[in-house]
Scaffold this active site. Sequence first.
Site, mmCIF file in Angstrom:
data_model
loop_
_atom_site.group_PDB
_atom_site.id
_atom_site.type_symbol
_atom_site.label_atom_id
_atom_site.label_comp_id
_atom_site.label_asym_id
_atom_site.label_seq_id
_atom_site.Cartn_x
_atom_site.Cartn_y
_atom_site.Cartn_z
ATOM 1 N N GLU A 1 0.822 -1.221 0.000
ATOM 2 C CA GLU A 1 0.000 0.000 0.000
ATOM 3 C C GLU A 1 0.857 1.272 0.000
ATOM 4 O O GLU A 1 0.383 2.349 0.376
ATOM 5 C CB GLU A 1 -0.947 0.006 1.214
ATOM 6 C CG GLU A 1 -1.914 -1.147 1.278
ATOM 7 C CD GLU A 1 -2.956 -1.189 0.165
ATOM 8 O OE1 GLU A 1 -2.957 -0.285 -0.694
ATOM 9 O OE2 GLU A 1 -3.755 -2.141 0.158
ATOM 10 N N HIS B 1 -2.851 2.271 8.277
ATOM 11 C CA HIS B 1 -3.966 1.551 7.667
ATOM 12 C C HIS B 1 -4.210 0.289 8.476
ATOM 13 O O HIS B 1 -3.261 -0.415 8.829
ATOM 14 C CB HIS B 1 -3.633 1.187 6.217
ATOM 15 C CG HIS B 1 -4.559 0.156 5.638
ATOM 16 N ND1 HIS B 1 -5.922 0.357 5.527
ATOM 17 C CD2 HIS B 1 -4.331 -1.095 5.164
ATOM 18 C CE1 HIS B 1 -6.462 -0.720 4.995
ATOM 19 N NE2 HIS B 1 -5.527 -1.617 4.769
ATOM 20 N N HIS C 1 -7.579 -2.858 9.603
ATOM 21 C CA HIS C 1 -8.892 -3.430 9.296
ATOM 22 C C HIS C 1 -9.750 -3.391 10.548
ATOM 23 O O HIS C 1 -10.177 -4.435 11.056
ATOM 24 C CB HIS C 1 -8.718 -4.849 8.749
ATOM 25 C CG HIS C 1 -7.830 -4.938 7.532
ATOM 26 N ND1 HIS C 1 -7.277 -6.112 7.083
ATOM 27 C CD2 HIS C 1 -7.420 -3.977 6.659
ATOM 28 C CE1 HIS C 1 -6.556 -5.875 5.976
ATOM 29 N NE2 HIS C 1 -6.622 -4.582 5.717
ATOM 30 N N GLU D 1 -16.586 11.959 22.763
ATOM 31 C CA GLU D 1 -15.236 12.364 22.355
ATOM 32 C C GLU D 1 -15.041 12.446 20.833
ATOM 33 O O GLU D 1 -14.104 13.110 20.370
ATOM 34 C CB GLU D 1 -14.216 11.347 22.883
ATOM 35 C CG GLU D 1 -13.907 11.493 24.354
ATOM 36 C CD GLU D 1 -13.145 12.775 24.641
ATOM 37 O OE1 GLU D 1 -11.985 12.865 24.227
ATOM 38 O OE2 GLU D 1 -13.729 13.675 25.261
ATOM 39 N N HIS E 1 -13.190 -3.121 3.496
ATOM 40 C CA HIS E 1 -11.757 -3.366 3.642
ATOM 41 C C HIS E 1 -11.211 -2.825 4.971
ATOM 42 O O HIS E 1 -10.743 -3.589 5.811
ATOM 43 C CB HIS E 1 -11.007 -2.756 2.442
ATOM 44 C CG HIS E 1 -9.539 -3.020 2.459
ATOM 45 N ND1 HIS E 1 -8.790 -3.160 1.321
ATOM 46 C CD2 HIS E 1 -8.654 -3.151 3.481
ATOM 47 C CE1 HIS E 1 -7.526 -3.396 1.633
ATOM 48 N NE2 HIS E 1 -7.425 -3.384 2.947
#
Length: 272
Positions: free
Chosen positions: A117, A140, A142, A170, A211
Amino acid sequence: MKKNILEASFIVNMCKTTHNLYQHGWDERNGGNISMILSEEEVSEYLDISDVKRVIPTKFDASKLAGKYFIVTGAGKYFKNVIDAPAVNMGIVHVQENGNNLDLLWGYEDGGFPTSELPSHFMTHISRLSVDLDNKVVIHCHATNLLAMTFTYSLDEREFTRILWQMCTESLVVFPDGVGILPWIVPGTNEIGVATAEKMRTSRLVIWPFHGVYGAGKDLDETYGLVETAEKSAQVYTLTQAQGGIKQTLTDHNLRELAEAFHVVPKVGYLE
Ligand code: 2HA
Ligand code: ZN
């Protein structure tokens, strides 16, 4: 004499963060990736920056990051394993002037490469740096409940942001800029990199439907905390559905009061 890099705070913190992400179940197998900008001064304390181990092509134009140093998790590597073998599962790279190649200075010791990525990470850094000079980190992962919500909730950015703001007091304070949401795109491509970076101009959180999520920020703690807060809201949303649905929630008036008290500006048009 160079200092022992395994004791560098950036290595220790990358190990802790990948471990934390793994333990939350947000980075199964090789899922997830992190990149963080390092200064030449901090790298030089531990490494001879003229000692290039390998040259790695970027396969996209990273010239806007020329001269910068990054620590990046490795392609196909498991977050589960980073803490026990940092030099195999991460690498430190320097972006060459042409933006087409990286000098590997440390890591990827089994012949590995930066995350698949990398386009999304580097393009996001370029995009965030254009609006925030303090930007350093892209994560990144999941995140489970956020991912689940992309199947069950509206993918309209305003609607998705509003429900996350409502699920935890929050949340508005932590991400007043809301969440951007992409269409589904094949991961690892320059195309998803361009689309992610475009959204990152206005939101530090970008959801990849079906994703996962991208977060950007000034250090590992802050960026991890950003993703963690959005995921907590998504978890609470999931629980409210299991408990029979939402009977009452934060009103737009409450959210405005909150924004005023914490001196944040909610994304324009997102509150009624
Ligand atoms: O690197 O998470 O998006 C593994 C992934 C791809
Ligand atoms: Zn992923």
